[in-house]
Design a protein around this motif. Structure first.
Motif, mmCIF file in Angstrom:
data_model
loop_
_atom_site.group_PDB
_atom_site.id
_atom_site.type_symbol
_atom_site.label_atom_id
_atom_site.label_comp_id
_atom_site.label_asym_id
_atom_site.label_seq_id
_atom_site.Cartn_x
_atom_site.Cartn_y
_atom_site.Cartn_z
ATOM 1 N N GLN A 179 -4.557 10.521 2.373
ATOM 2 C CA GLN A 179 -3.838 9.295 2.709
ATOM 3 C C GLN A 179 -4.468 8.623 3.932
ATOM 4 O O GLN A 179 -4.606 7.393 3.981
ATOM 5 C CB GLN A 179 -2.365 9.611 2.997
ATOM 6 C CG GLN A 179 -1.538 9.948 1.774
ATOM 7 C CD GLN A 179 -0.086 10.227 2.138
ATOM 8 O OE1 GLN A 179 0.259 10.338 3.321
ATOM 9 N NE2 GLN A 179 0.772 10.344 1.129
ATOM 10 N N LYS A 207 0.810 -1.219 0.000
ATOM 11 C CA LYS A 207 0.000 0.000 0.000
ATOM 12 C C LYS A 207 0.850 1.278 0.000
ATOM 13 O O LYS A 207 0.450 2.296 -0.574
ATOM 14 C CB LYS A 207 -0.954 0.014 1.188
ATOM 15 C CG LYS A 207 -0.298 0.184 2.547
ATOM 16 C CD LYS A 207 -1.340 0.313 3.635
ATOM 17 C CE LYS A 207 -0.673 0.558 4.997
ATOM 18 N NZ LYS A 207 -1.680 0.733 6.066
ATOM 19 N N ASP A 208 2.047 1.225 0.630
ATOM 20 C CA ASP A 208 2.896 2.424 0.674
ATOM 21 C C ASP A 208 3.353 2.848 -0.713
ATOM 22 O O ASP A 208 3.539 4.050 -0.973
ATOM 23 C CB ASP A 208 4.109 2.185 1.573
ATOM 24 C CG ASP A 208 3.732 2.097 3.052
ATOM 25 O OD1 ASP A 208 2.623 2.576 3.393
ATOM 26 O OD2 ASP A 208 4.515 1.549 3.841
ATOM 27 N N ASN A 209 3.519 1.878 -1.614
ATOM 28 C CA ASN A 209 3.916 2.205 -2.984
ATOM 29 C C ASN A 209 2.849 3.031 -3.700
ATOM 30 O O ASN A 209 3.156 3.840 -4.580
ATOM 31 C CB ASN A 209 4.183 0.924 -3.782
ATOM 32 C CG ASN A 209 5.339 0.124 -3.218
ATOM 33 O OD1 ASN A 209 6.253 0.692 -2.618
ATOM 34 N ND2 ASN A 209 5.313 -1.183 -3.399
ATOM 35 N N ASN A 226 -6.148 4.981 4.258
ATOM 36 C CA ASN A 226 -5.707 4.063 5.313
ATOM 37 C C ASN A 226 -6.883 3.531 6.122
ATOM 38 O O ASN A 226 -6.922 2.350 6.497
ATOM 39 C CB ASN A 226 -4.709 4.754 6.243
ATOM 40 C CG ASN A 226 -3.281 4.635 5.749
ATOM 41 O OD1 ASN A 226 -2.905 3.617 5.164
ATOM 42 N ND2 ASN A 226 -2.479 5.661 5.966
ATOM 43 N N LEU A 272 0.339 4.819 -1.810
ATOM 44 C CA LEU A 272 0.025 5.993 -0.993
ATOM 45 C C LEU A 272 0.976 7.168 -1.251
ATOM 46 O O LEU A 272 0.573 8.328 -1.182
ATOM 47 C CB LEU A 272 0.071 5.623 0.498
ATOM 48 C CG LEU A 272 -1.192 4.995 1.096
ATOM 49 C CD1 LEU A 272 -0.931 4.587 2.543
ATOM 50 C CD2 LEU A 272 -2.365 5.957 1.030
ATOM 51 N N LYS A 273 2.229 6.872 -1.572
ATOM 52 C CA LYS A 273 3.197 7.961 -1.764
ATOM 53 C C LYS A 273 2.876 8.803 -2.998
ATOM 54 O O LYS A 273 3.384 9.921 -3.143
ATOM 55 C CB LYS A 273 4.610 7.395 -1.849
ATOM 56 C CG LYS A 273 4.878 6.510 -3.061
ATOM 57 C CD LYS A 273 6.281 5.928 -2.978
ATOM 58 C CE LYS A 273 6.589 5.019 -4.177
ATOM 59 N NZ LYS A 273 7.929 4.406 -4.055
#
Length: 350
Positions: A179, A166-168, A183, A170-171
């Motif tokens: 964001q 998910k961080d890939n 989440n 969200l950034k």
């Protein structure tokens, strides 16, 4: 002994009760609090045979179990079918319970099956809850992608739902607040999935008590969830007197409207039990996509050659899977293509 027709309009705080005699004349009306003691005392005041009808609701099963020992017969009915009540402009609890009793007296009630077996009822509730969790998961996934789309980020596939990836994604979102919203939806999705896994484990444990579930699962296209859903919704293989009634209940029948002996409109039913309908259509889809490896996939090809449309052929396969499940359930034997073909030949000759 005189026969009483009793309609109960039940609510969480109170119940309206109307009692009719055999001629449809109102002989008693009661308004009582919704608790076991008051309800039982009220029913015992009614002398003679007691035929009770209650509309399906969140408290209907509790009322069914509570009042069954004191009734000659008690039924739960489908409120959507009772157009005289459901669609009437005059809506009043006193009127509704009278109409319920009168419809029951005239034999115009569509009964909803309820069971006394606690294990079966628990399986039914768990399967229903699992279906709700699937719906909630789908909504959460749609909302996650919608949040990305609102920022002009159009994501494809299922990787966006993976907590490890998910961080890939969200950034790419510049707003910290957005964001956080994504989440939150992700946390909801993870919770729903965790609860789904827990329910499946509980269902697997409860299913061990019923060997017929393993037999039904041998039918092509049916996995554990599809099988336990059919079992939980139908509850008993002897529930329906004919194939046509099974088809209507599953929402897989064809509705024909006509007048003067002529049919002017024919279409696939939009009613029935939607959970059961979706499971059977999903099973048919699985068989169709793997037609070379299973009996019903090959049957689908045969239906197409006979001139059925793809949609009609798919619904036909869904019906065949349903009837086969009932047959396997009754005989408590594994699915066999040869036995199934022989049974179809005997039925076509009779």
């Amino acid at each position: 002994m005189k026969r009483n027709w009793i309609g109960i309009d039940a609510h969480k705080e109170y119940c309206e009760i109307a009692v009719l005699n055999g001629k449809g004349i109102l002989i008693m009306r009661l308004n009582i609090k919704t608790n076991e003691r008051d309800i039982v005392d009220a029913i015992l005041k009614i002398k003679g045979e007691r035929y009770i009808v209650i509309e399906e609701s969140s408290i209907a099963h509790w009322l069914y179990l509570t009042l069954k020992p004191y009734a000659n017969k008690i039924v739960i009915c489908d409120p959507k079918v009772n157009k005289w009540i459901h669609a009437d402009e005059i809506k009043d609890d006193k009127v509704d319970c009278f109409k319920l009793a009168d419809l029951y007296r005239m034999g115009r009630i569509s009964e909803v099956y309820h069971t006394d077996a606690e294990d079966l009822y628990i399986i039914h509730r768990l399967v229903t809850h699992y279906d709700r969790l699937i719906q909630n998961s789908t909504r959460a996934m749609n909302r996650i992608k919608a949040q990305y789309s609102s920022s002009g980020i159009f994501v494809k596939g299922t990787g966006v739902y993976n907590p490890d990836k998910k961080d890939n994604y969200l950034k790419k979102v510049t707003s910290h607040e957005l964001q956080q919203v994504i989440n939150n939806y992700g946390d909801q999705l993870n919770l729903y999935r965790k609860q789904q896994r827990e329910i499946v484990m509980r269902l697997r444990n409860l299913s061990k008590k019923y060997p017929c579930i393993k037999k039904i699962r041998t039918i092509p296209g049916l996995g554990f969830i599809q099988t336990i859903t059919i079992f939980a919704i139908v509850m008993t293989p002897d529930r329906f007197k004919s194939k046509s009634k099974r088809n209507r209940y599953a929402g897989l029948s064809t509705v024909a409207k006509g007048s003067g002996g002529k049919v002017y409109k024919s279409y696939a039913s939009r009613g029935g039990n939607h959970m059961l309908k979706n499971v059977l259509l999903d099973a048919a889809t699985t068989c169709i996509h793997r037609y070379k490896d299973n009996y019903f996939g090959r049957r689908y090809k045969e239906h197409l050659k006979r001139g059925l449309s793809e949609q009609a052929a798919k619904r036909t396969i869904a019906r065949e899977i349903f009837h086969t499940a009932i047959g396997v359930w009754k005989s408590n034997t594994k699915f066999s293509p040869d036995i199934h073909d022989e049974h179809r030949r005997r039925m076509s000759m009779s």
